[in-house]
Design an enzyme around this catalytic site. Structure first.
Site, PDB file in Angstrom:
ATOM      1  N   SER A 140       0.840  -1.252   0.455  1.00 50.80           N
ATOM      2  CA  SER A 140      -0.048  -0.225  -0.183  1.00 50.80           C
ATOM      3  C   SER A 140       0.494   1.258  -0.057  1.00 50.80           C
ATOM      4  O   SER A 140       2.331   1.172   0.227  1.00 50.80           O
ATOM      5  CB  SER A 140      -1.446  -0.075   1.565  1.00 50.80           C
ATOM      6  OG  SER A 140      -1.517   1.302   0.978  1.00 50.80           O
ATOM      7  N   TYR A 186      -1.595  -0.436   9.992  1.00 49.99           N
ATOM      8  CA  TYR A 186      -2.006  -0.347   9.173  1.00 49.99           C
ATOM      9  C   TYR A 186      -0.713  -1.097   8.601  1.00 49.99           C
ATOM     10  O   TYR A 186      -0.151  -0.959   7.433  1.00 49.99           O
ATOM     11  CB  TYR A 186      -3.372  -0.176   8.298  1.00 49.99           C
ATOM     12  CG  TYR A 186      -3.136  -0.630   7.233  1.00 49.99           C
ATOM     13  CD1 TYR A 186      -3.666  -1.871   6.991  1.00 49.99           C
ATOM     14  CD2 TYR A 186      -2.963   0.847   5.837  1.00 49.99           C
ATOM     15  CE1 TYR A 186      -4.423  -1.972   5.666  1.00 49.99           C
ATOM     16  CE2 TYR A 186      -3.109   0.490   5.164  1.00 49.99           C
ATOM     17  CZ  TYR A 186      -3.621  -1.254   4.526  1.00 49.99           C
ATOM     18  OH  TYR A 186      -4.335  -1.496   3.183  1.00 49.99           O
TER      19      TYR A 186
END
Length: 285
Positions: free
Chosen positions: A144, A157
């Protein structure tokens, strides 16, 4: 001289997190390119629906949790027994926790995110490597843009995705001597149920989204993210970034992040947001 396209027609492609979001969109795209699919998800109902939607005899499904190391090894054995071989692995399964600070977060939430987004990548890829090497295939690790962007309220995350990025980078080097390849897929904000729950349904998440601002908080569809991965597989790309507006940030992250951290550390909006996150975290205990 350009490298020939890696055709997925009749190739066996395993995708984790394939019951919804990017994973399902990628399954549809590769099915349309005549790939043989092995779809893995923890949600049995979602897998059954995906199988019905795709149809045909080119779809194998397996209910499994990527945090279950022996379970994932068993899935890989079943996939190879069913299809006869394995060519491509896409480690896509992931979760997004509610925003929280390190000071007040529930560490069990952190452990869960790391178990899925980081260790789950290893549990998926490791048992597949011998088969991928034998076929001269390709591995995709879905990281990501969070791996290199500011981590306000999202350390679980972002740190897990940064680790996933390093797993993908290591695979690029380790597979090269064996004639196989690997790539890391980076996304900004993808319009999936995960993003909706974290950024839209959560009032503090909405403020985090606004803080990043346009154009970086622009969302792409799951189909657009899937197209980026599919095209990256065809090119055996080491890196794919979508949307493309994140590419300059990725290339110059070392310089940009030093400045961004200094600016955010002085920003009163960030200070208030952190205080609000901490107040919420303390009240939830």
């Amino acid at each position: 001289m350009s490298r020939p396209t890696y055709e997925v027609s009749d190739k066996v492609v395993l995708i984790t997190g394939a019951g919804s979001g990017i994973g399902l969109a990628l399954a549809k795209k590769l099915h349309g390119r005549h790939a043989q699919l092995a779809l893995v998800d923890v949600n049995e109902a979602a897998l059954e629906q995906a199988s019905r939607t795709l149809g045909g005899d080119r779809v194998f499904t397996a209910v499994a949790d990527v945090t279950d190391r022996s379970g994932m090894a068993d899935v890989l054995n079943r996939v190879i027994a069913h299809h006869g071989h394995l060519d491509v692995v896409v480690a896509n399964a992931g979760v997004t926790p509610a925003p929280a600070t390190i000071r007040t977060m529930d560490l069990a939430d952190y452990d869960r995110v790391v178990a899925i987004n980081q260790t789950g990548v290893l549990n998926t890829v490791r048992p597949a490597l011998e088969a991928v090497i034998a076929s001269g295939g390709h591995v995709v690790v879905v990281a990501s843009c969070a791996a290199f962007s500011p981590g306000v309220g999202s350390v679980a995350y972002m740190s897990a995705k940064a680790a996933a990025e390093q797993i993908g980078r290591a695979l690029k080097l380790e597979l090269a001597p064996h004639g196989a390849t690997a790539g890391v897929a980076y996304f900004g904000f993808v319009d999936t149920p995960l993003a909706t729950a974290t950024l839209d349904d959560d009032p503090i998440g909405r403020r985090l989204d606004e803080l990043l601002g346009w154009p970086l908080n622009h969302r792409i569809s799951a189909d657009a993210a899937a197209a980026s991965i599919a095209n990256g597989i065809a090119d055996r790309a080491g890196v794919t970034v979508a949307p493309a507006r994140w590419l300059p940030y990725s290339l110059f992250r070392g310089v940009i992040n030093s400045a961004v951290d200094r600016v955010l550390a002085r920003d009163r909006r960030v200070h208030q947001l952190i205080r609000d996150l901490e107040a919420r975290g303390k009240s939830a205990r």
